[in-house]
Design an enzyme around this catalytic site. Structure first.
Site, PDB file in Angstrom:
ATOM      1  N   GLU A 168     -41.468  92.017  20.926  1.00 56.58           N
ATOM      2  CA  GLU A 168     -41.078  93.144  21.771  1.00 56.58           C
ATOM      3  C   GLU A 168     -40.514  94.276  20.900  1.00 56.58           C
ATOM      4  O   GLU A 168     -39.739  94.039  19.975  1.00 56.58           O
ATOM      5  CB  GLU A 168     -40.001  92.653  22.745  1.00 56.58           C
ATOM      6  CG  GLU A 168     -39.389  93.694  23.649  1.00 56.58           C
ATOM      7  CD  GLU A 168     -38.304  93.104  24.548  1.00 56.58           C
ATOM      8  OE1 GLU A 168     -37.894  93.782  25.493  1.00 56.58           O
ATOM      9  OE2 GLU A 168     -37.886  91.954  24.296  1.00 56.58           O
TER      10      GLU A 168
ATOM     11  N   LYS B 133     -42.959  96.951  30.778  1.00 54.61           N
ATOM     12  CA  LYS B 133     -42.069  95.868  31.202  1.00 54.61           C
ATOM     13  C   LYS B 133     -41.549  96.126  32.614  1.00 54.61           C
ATOM     14  O   LYS B 133     -41.115  97.232  32.941  1.00 54.61           O
ATOM     15  CB  LYS B 133     -40.911  95.753  30.211  1.00 54.61           C
ATOM     16  CG  LYS B 133     -39.999  94.556  30.397  1.00 54.61           C
ATOM     17  CD  LYS B 133     -38.987  94.523  29.247  1.00 54.61           C
ATOM     18  CE  LYS B 133     -38.058  93.331  29.310  1.00 54.61           C
ATOM     19  NZ  LYS B 133     -37.116  93.322  28.161  1.00 54.61           N
TER      20      LYS B 133
ATOM     21  N   CYS C  27     -40.708  89.546  27.506  1.00 54.49           N
ATOM     22  CA  CYS C  27     -39.361  88.960  27.487  1.00 54.49           C
ATOM     23  C   CYS C  27     -38.808  88.618  28.870  1.00 54.49           C
ATOM     24  O   CYS C  27     -39.193  87.610  29.454  1.00 54.49           O
ATOM     25  CB  CYS C  27     -38.410  89.879  26.726  1.00 54.49           C
ATOM     26  SG  CYS C  27     -36.927  89.023  26.124  1.00 54.49           S
TER      27      CYS C  27
ATOM     28  N   SER D  37     -35.408  88.234  21.700  1.00 49.06           N
ATOM     29  CA  SER D  37     -34.373  87.436  22.354  1.00 49.06           C
ATOM     30  C   SER D  37     -33.341  87.005  21.318  1.00 49.06           C
ATOM     31  O   SER D  37     -33.643  86.186  20.445  1.00 49.06           O
ATOM     32  CB  SER D  37     -35.005  86.206  23.016  1.00 49.06           C
ATOM     33  OG  SER D  37     -34.024  85.399  23.636  1.00 49.06           O
TER      34      SER D  37
ATOM     35  N   GLY E 180      -7.544  80.816  -0.231  1.00 49.16           N
ATOM     36  CA  GLY E 180      -7.446  79.374  -0.338  1.00 49.16           C
ATOM     37  C   GLY E 180      -7.483  78.700   1.009  1.00 49.16           C
ATOM     38  O   GLY E 180      -7.359  77.477   1.102  1.00 49.16           O
TER      39      GLY E 180
ATOM     40  N   ASP F 160     -10.961  79.782   6.502  1.00 54.18           N
ATOM     41  CA  ASP F 160     -11.798  80.879   6.981  1.00 54.18           C
ATOM     42  C   ASP F 160     -12.443  81.632   5.822  1.00 54.18           C
ATOM     43  O   ASP F 160     -13.650  81.882   5.820  1.00 54.18           O
ATOM     44  CB  ASP F 160     -10.977  81.846   7.832  1.00 54.18           C
ATOM     45  CG  ASP F 160     -10.448  81.206   9.103  1.00 54.18           C
ATOM     46  OD1 ASP F 160     -11.201  80.425   9.716  1.00 54.18           O
ATOM     47  OD2 ASP F 160      -9.301  81.472   9.478  1.00 54.18           O
TER      48      ASP F 160
END
Length: 583
Positions: free
Chosen positions: A44, A111, A147, A174, A326, A329
């Site tokens: 798309e 569409k 879609c 998508s 350290g 995350d």
């Protein structure tokens, strides 16, 4: 026996790169031709890239995208190609599929079902289509749609199948989110089964701003069986043979059961599109893959790597800097950055303060060595002392609080941005969704940067991803000590995250109910009361939901980052900053 060979080209386009996208489409079509395909399907809005957003409001952009379609069409002779673009008719814009054959644009589909939820805002730009083309290719009747058209139980596919379509070609953009591929499989197989038709689903891959597209293109038989499946997160062209025998012809003829013809007429009108058939040619033998669906942690990890790689590549940045504390995350972000960009393009920066533990410093060194990246060590104590001296008079007579603590984070943010500014790099921030939700992050401090890799990843999933990354190899880049130690911002002596927040399993459960499920505080209190094991009391629930509400202003100022959940901040979940409603 009639047959059709269809190629599914899942490609990685870039929004606005009309010439580059056109070349990519032409190469994919050529690869489909080399596979002996009668039809090549592309994603798309492949010509413009998805989502083009307000670019479509510029008339020159729309005209240039239509010119690109004509150039692509001129190269299509030995097959039929279906590719997405923006069409303009009588001043109205359409999300469209160009049907290319015999060197020209043989037809266009507009569409019909325009999504306007979550990340989608198509009604802002596009008008609704009304007509449903029915192609005949090698004696096989084929419907084309886009879609969202197949996410409706009764849509253009039903109109086309009622008119005799044996194959539905659906082109997509998508975006990835957790568990979505299983939903797509159910939609595609259900479409095929209830219409007794082959269903072809072609999706794009790659990152575009916050969105990541995972491909996963597939084909389903009239019985609802998956007969071809492309791998997720990989550019590829696969092909599948669709065989139509007399039994299929009889079974596939007529209107889908249980659908009122009047309802179909309200959706759209089917019409015939005649294409000149190409001369018969030799086909190579075909081996059609059925790639497995990735498990959740592997899919999320690939989404984060893909999103980071493409954000850098498509915005023109080559190198990144990551502040390594350290902690878990920053360790995960650094591992993702190396997997996305290569160790030569990643620099770690250690910014210890008077409160940084020796273990955190050595863990950052260990991580950098395992990843093979340099680690710059820049202690912040001189700047910290200077800030305290500058503010001493202004703060006189007050008790120390988070203002003094966050001063350290803001010093670090300044240093990281100075490094990025000096060398033309991008700073990757390291905050997770749990922190972003509750405001456990510092504006102009650890939130300062260009891309927030894990901003949509809950803290509990951060742990799972670290364990997963160590298991998937190569090597185990994240030290076990990082995974095992209690999380801490280390902005004061002995500080732990749980001093300010509930334990992360409890916090993430509350956040999931409040953000993803949109439950009220009252509902969450009742659910938590019934929760076996460790659970939150009413005061904790209401404190957490209030933190979410009052920190909207912080999230609005955070960098973009990879969307992986159903309701990502910014793209999906958009709430007013000034609001007195408390759910």
């Amino acid at each position: 026996m009639q047959g059709l060979r269809v190629a599914l080209a899942q490609i990685n386009t870039t929004v606005g790169d009309l010439d580059g996208n056109a070349r990519l489409i032409e190469r994919a079509i050529a690869e489909g031709v080399s596979l002996g395909a009668d039809v090549v399907t592309l994603p798309e809005l492949a010509v413009t890239g998805y989502p083009p957003e307000d670019l479509v409001l510029y008339p020159k952009f729309v005209a240039d995208n239509k010119a690109a379609v004509r150039r692509i069409a001129a190269t299509v002779h030995d097959t039929v190609a279906v590719a997405g673009f923006v069409d303009e008719v009588d001043g109205r814009l359409y999300n469209a599929a160009a049907i290319l054959a015999n060197g020209e644009i043989a037809g266009v589909y507009h569409k019909i079902h325009l999504p306007n939820y979550g990340v989608f805002d198509e009604r802002r730009y596009f008008a609704r289509g009304r007509r449903c083309p029915l192609l005949t290719i090698n004696g096989v009747r084929v419907g084309v749609n886009i879609c969202e058209d197949i996410w409706e139980t009764v849509g253009p596919s039903e109109v086309q199948c009622a008119a005799g379509a044996q194959v539905i070609l659906n082109i997509n953009a998508s975006p990835y989110e957790v568990t979505k591929q299983q939903t797509r499989i159910g939609i595609v197989t259900g479409l095929a089964r209830r219409n007794r038709a082959f269903a072809i689903y072609t999706n794009q891959v790659g990152g575009q701003d916050e969105l990541v597209f995972d491909g996963g293109s597939m084909a389903a038989s009239p019985s609802g069986e998956i007969i071809a499946a492309a791998p997720q997160f990989e550019e590829t062209v696969i092909a599948v043979d669709l065989q139509m025998d007399e039994a299929n012809d009889a079974r596939l003829s007529g209107s889908p059961a249980g659908i009122d013809p009047g309802q179909l007429a309200q959706i759209g009108e089917a019409y015939e599109l005649t294409l000149r058939q190409a001369e018969p040619r030799q086909r190579p033998r075909l081996s059609t893959p059925i790639a497995p669906t990735l498990d959740l942690t592997e899919a999320v990890y690939r989404a984060l790597v893909t999103g980071t790689r493409d954000y850098l590549g498509k915005t023109g940045f080559k190198n990144v800097a990551v502040a390594l504390s350290g902690g878990i995350d920053s360790s995960l972000v650094a591992a993702i950055a190396v997997d996305a960009l290569g160790a030569d393009n990643v620099v770690g920066v250690s910014l210890p303060s008077r409160y940084s533990s020796e273990g955190s410093i050595t863990d950052a060194i260990d991580l950098a060595e395992r990843l093979g990246i340099p680690l710059w060590r820049i202690p912040i104590e001189p700047a910290h002392r200077a800030f305290e001296e500058m503010l001493e008079e202004a703060f006189e007579g007050t008790e120390p609080n988070t203002a003094e603590e966050n001063m350290q984070s803001r010093i670090r943010g300044n240093i990281m941005m100075a490094i990025a500014n000096k060398f033309g790099w991008l700073v990757l921030t390291t905050g997770n969704k749990s922190e972003m939700a509750t405001g456990y992050a510092t504006l102009y401090g650890d939130m300062a940067g260009g891309f927030a890799v894990i901003k949509d990843v809950p803290k509990t999933l951060v742990y799972e991803l670290c364990e997963h990354r160590n298991k998937r190899g190569p090597g185990s880049p994240i030290p076990q000590a990082v995974i095992d130690k209690p999380p801490s911002a280390e902005l004061r002596p002995g500080q732990l995250d749980e001093d300010s927040l509930p334990p992360y399993p409890v916090l993430d459960r509350i956040l999931d109910m409040y953000i993803e499920q949109r439950l009220s505080s009252d509902d969450i209190v009742m659910r938590e009361a019934a929760e076996p094991g460790e659970h939150a009391d009413e005061a904790t629930v209401r404190r957490v939901t209030r933190l979410v509400d009052i920190n909207e202003y912080k999230r609005r100022q955070s960098p973009p980052g990879v969307k992986i959940t159903r309701l990502a901040f910014g793209r999906d979940r958009r709430l007013p900053i000034a609001s007195r409603y408390r759910g």
